[in-house]
Design an enzyme around this catalytic site. Sequence first.
Site, PDB file in Angstrom:
ATOM      1  N   LYS A 114       0.823  -1.211   0.000  1.00 54.01           N
ATOM      2  CA  LYS A 114       0.000   0.000   0.000  1.00 54.01           C
ATOM      3  C   LYS A 114       0.854   1.257   0.000  1.00 54.01           C
ATOM      4  O   LYS A 114       0.458   2.271  -0.570  1.00 54.01           O
ATOM      5  CB  LYS A 114      -0.992  -0.008   1.166  1.00 54.01           C
ATOM      6  CG  LYS A 114      -2.130  -0.988   0.943  1.00 54.01           C
ATOM      7  CD  LYS A 114      -3.366  -0.663   1.749  1.00 54.01           C
ATOM      8  CE  LYS A 114      -4.501  -1.588   1.324  1.00 54.01           C
ATOM      9  NZ  LYS A 114      -5.652  -1.570   2.216  1.00 54.01           N
ATOM     10  N   LYS A 196      -3.636 -10.051  -5.956  1.00 59.31           N
ATOM     11  CA  LYS A 196      -4.922 -10.450  -5.382  1.00 59.31           C
ATOM     12  C   LYS A 196      -6.044  -9.522  -5.861  1.00 59.31           C
ATOM     13  O   LYS A 196      -5.793  -8.355  -6.177  1.00 59.31           O
ATOM     14  CB  LYS A 196      -4.802 -10.489  -3.857  1.00 59.31           C
ATOM     15  CG  LYS A 196      -5.605  -9.481  -3.114  1.00 59.31           C
ATOM     16  CD  LYS A 196      -5.484  -9.566  -1.627  1.00 59.31           C
ATOM     17  CE  LYS A 196      -5.768  -8.162  -1.090  1.00 59.31           C
ATOM     18  NZ  LYS A 196      -6.768  -8.077  -0.069  1.00 59.31           N
ATOM     19  N   LYS A 199     -10.766  -4.602  -3.761  1.00 59.09           N
ATOM     20  CA  LYS A 199     -11.883  -3.697  -4.047  1.00 59.09           C
ATOM     21  C   LYS A 199     -11.406  -2.300  -4.414  1.00 59.09           C
ATOM     22  O   LYS A 199     -12.150  -1.527  -5.009  1.00 59.09           O
ATOM     23  CB  LYS A 199     -12.876  -3.671  -2.881  1.00 59.09           C
ATOM     24  CG  LYS A 199     -12.294  -3.246  -1.546  1.00 59.09           C
ATOM     25  CD  LYS A 199     -13.398  -3.161  -0.502  1.00 59.09           C
ATOM     26  CE  LYS A 199     -13.230  -4.100   0.668  1.00 59.09           C
ATOM     27  NZ  LYS A 199     -12.057  -3.858   1.515  1.00 59.09           N
TER      28      LYS A 199
HETATM   29  N1  AQP Z   1      -8.854 -11.508  -3.128  1.00 62.45           N
HETATM   30  C1  AQP Z   1      -9.216 -12.033  -1.961  1.00 62.45           C
HETATM   31  N2  AQP Z   1      -9.360 -13.372  -1.846  1.00 62.45           N
HETATM   32  C2  AQP Z   1      -9.731 -13.923  -0.661  1.00 62.45           C
HETATM   33  N3  AQP Z   1      -9.997 -13.193   0.454  1.00 62.45           N
HETATM   34  C3  AQP Z   1      -9.868 -11.856   0.382  1.00 62.45           C
HETATM   35  N4  AQP Z   1     -10.047 -10.870   1.274  1.00 62.45           N
HETATM   36  C4  AQP Z   1      -9.794  -9.677   0.679  1.00 62.45           C
HETATM   37  N5  AQP Z   1      -9.454  -9.855  -0.601  1.00 62.45           N
HETATM   38  C5  AQP Z   1      -9.479 -11.213  -0.828  1.00 62.45           C
HETATM   39  C6  AQP Z   1     -10.461 -11.070   2.661  1.00 62.45           C
HETATM   40  O1  AQP Z   1     -11.591 -10.256   2.913  1.00 62.45           O
HETATM   41  C7  AQP Z   1     -11.573  -9.844   4.282  1.00 62.45           C
HETATM   42  C8  AQP Z   1     -11.804  -8.373   4.374  1.00 62.45           C
HETATM   43  O2  AQP Z   1     -10.735  -7.664   3.790  1.00 62.45           O
HETATM   44  P1  AQP Z   1     -10.612  -6.105   4.065  1.00 62.45           P
HETATM   45  O3  AQP Z   1     -11.705  -5.388   3.444  1.00 62.45           O
HETATM   46  O4  AQP Z   1     -10.472  -5.878   5.523  1.00 62.45           O
HETATM   47  O5  AQP Z   1      -9.249  -5.656   3.460  1.00 62.45           O
HETATM   48  P2  AQP Z   1      -8.306  -6.203   2.395  1.00 62.45           P
HETATM   49  O6  AQP Z   1      -7.827  -7.576   2.757  1.00 62.45           O
HETATM   50  O7  AQP Z   1      -7.250  -5.175   2.209  1.00 62.45           O
HETATM   51  O8  AQP Z   1      -9.267  -6.317   1.130  1.00 62.45           O
HETATM   52  P3  AQP Z   1      -9.191  -5.502  -0.203  1.00 62.45           P
HETATM   53  O9  AQP Z   1     -10.394  -5.861  -1.014  1.00 62.45           O
HETATM   54  O10 AQP Z   1      -7.861  -5.699  -0.861  1.00 62.45           O
HETATM   55  O11 AQP Z   1      -9.373  -4.017   0.293  1.00 62.45           O
HETATM   56  P4  AQP Z   1      -8.556  -2.749  -0.102  1.00 62.45           P
HETATM   57  O12 AQP Z   1      -8.514  -2.769  -1.606  1.00 62.45           O
HETATM   58  O13 AQP Z   1      -9.326  -1.592   0.446  1.00 62.45           O
HETATM   59  O14 AQP Z   1      -7.210  -2.895   0.516  1.00 62.45           O
HETATM   60  C9  AQP Z   1     -10.223 -10.263   4.844  1.00 62.45           C
HETATM   61  O15 AQP Z   1     -10.412 -11.428   5.616  1.00 62.45           O
HETATM   62  C10 AQP Z   1      -9.407 -10.562   3.631  1.00 62.45           C
HETATM   63  O16 AQP Z   1      -8.430 -11.539   3.889  1.00 62.45           O
END
Ligand code: AQP
Length: 334
Positions: A114, A196, A199
Amino acid sequence: MDDKKIIFSGVQPSGNLTLGNYLGAIRNWAKLQKDYHCIYAMMDMHTITVRQTPADIRRRTLEVLALYIACGIDPEENILFVQSHNPNHAELAWVLNCYTYMGEMQRMTQFKDKSARHADNINTGLFTYPVLMAADILLYGADYVPVGKDQMQHIEICRDIAGRFNAIYGDVFKIPEGLLSKSGAKIMSLQEPTKKMSKSDENPKAYISMMDDMNVVAKKIKSAVTDSEGVIEYRPDDESKAGINNLISIMSAVTGKTPEEIAGDYASAGYGTFKADVAEAVVEVLAPIRAEYDRLIADKAYLKDICASGAQRARAISQRTLNKVYKKVGFLQL
Ligand code: AQP
């Protein structure tokens, strides 16, 4: 209290939830609610580690709650609340910051990713994000934290911080364990399948949003990046097959078949046929969730009531942990 174990988890309302969030996390939360006391939060405090539009966070917080319920999480049986509605999270995070080392935070993959993506805003909140996450978990004495693979490193650091604190002050924190789902633990980007699915990806074609119309979901899967080999084989260690591996993993997660079974079923098929079937299988899972979500999101008063009672219940549990911590570190009690 009975002897059921405690589960804590959450999602940041930092964008529209993706198929990755669903398959890696939320879907499993719904399965766990029968056997555990479950506490699921909308992690709004984590979102501001990256610049956001305030109105979007507010809107999405209720959207995430509606999605939790639409995915089958019962708001009566479980505690559903907004992180910022319980000030104990920020308070414990401060204490834990004083028991966490700079070197530990510098090693975190998410911080490195990030800070590379947001080079103009490498703030200390982004740096200490895992400490706030440790506070989120430890406040509730969680036994298990169901997460996707990307968050396992943060669970490890939470265990280290809790263990360090306990070594100084006695048995204050329960040491939690991460819980990975059997399938879908890491869904990859549809456009750059070695990354990965996120969002907050700038390219909306890279992720399937739970808010996408079903024809958009199908279109995104059909335009997923694959390779020119034209062979449907599951080779998880072969980077050149990352796109096909990902589609097989998605198919496996939504149908319950193993990746090998799926590869066998499509051994003589072309990519076009396979993608069309993956799209159909994903739409079959998402369409009913979407319909239920549309119904729930129309009733904001109901959703806000859940937030209010959830916050009250969350505060009551977490206050006990915070009081114990404050006493242990030497803060004057009146
Ligand atoms: N691609 C993924 N595959 C499987 N699990 C995933 N998780 C996120 N992306 C994947 C799981 O979703 C839960 C919530 O995640 P989060 O919103 O707290 O943050 P994150 O992991 O940083 O998810 P994003 O979508 O990548 O958010 P941004 O883009 O805002 O950083 C967690 O249990 C995560 O493991």
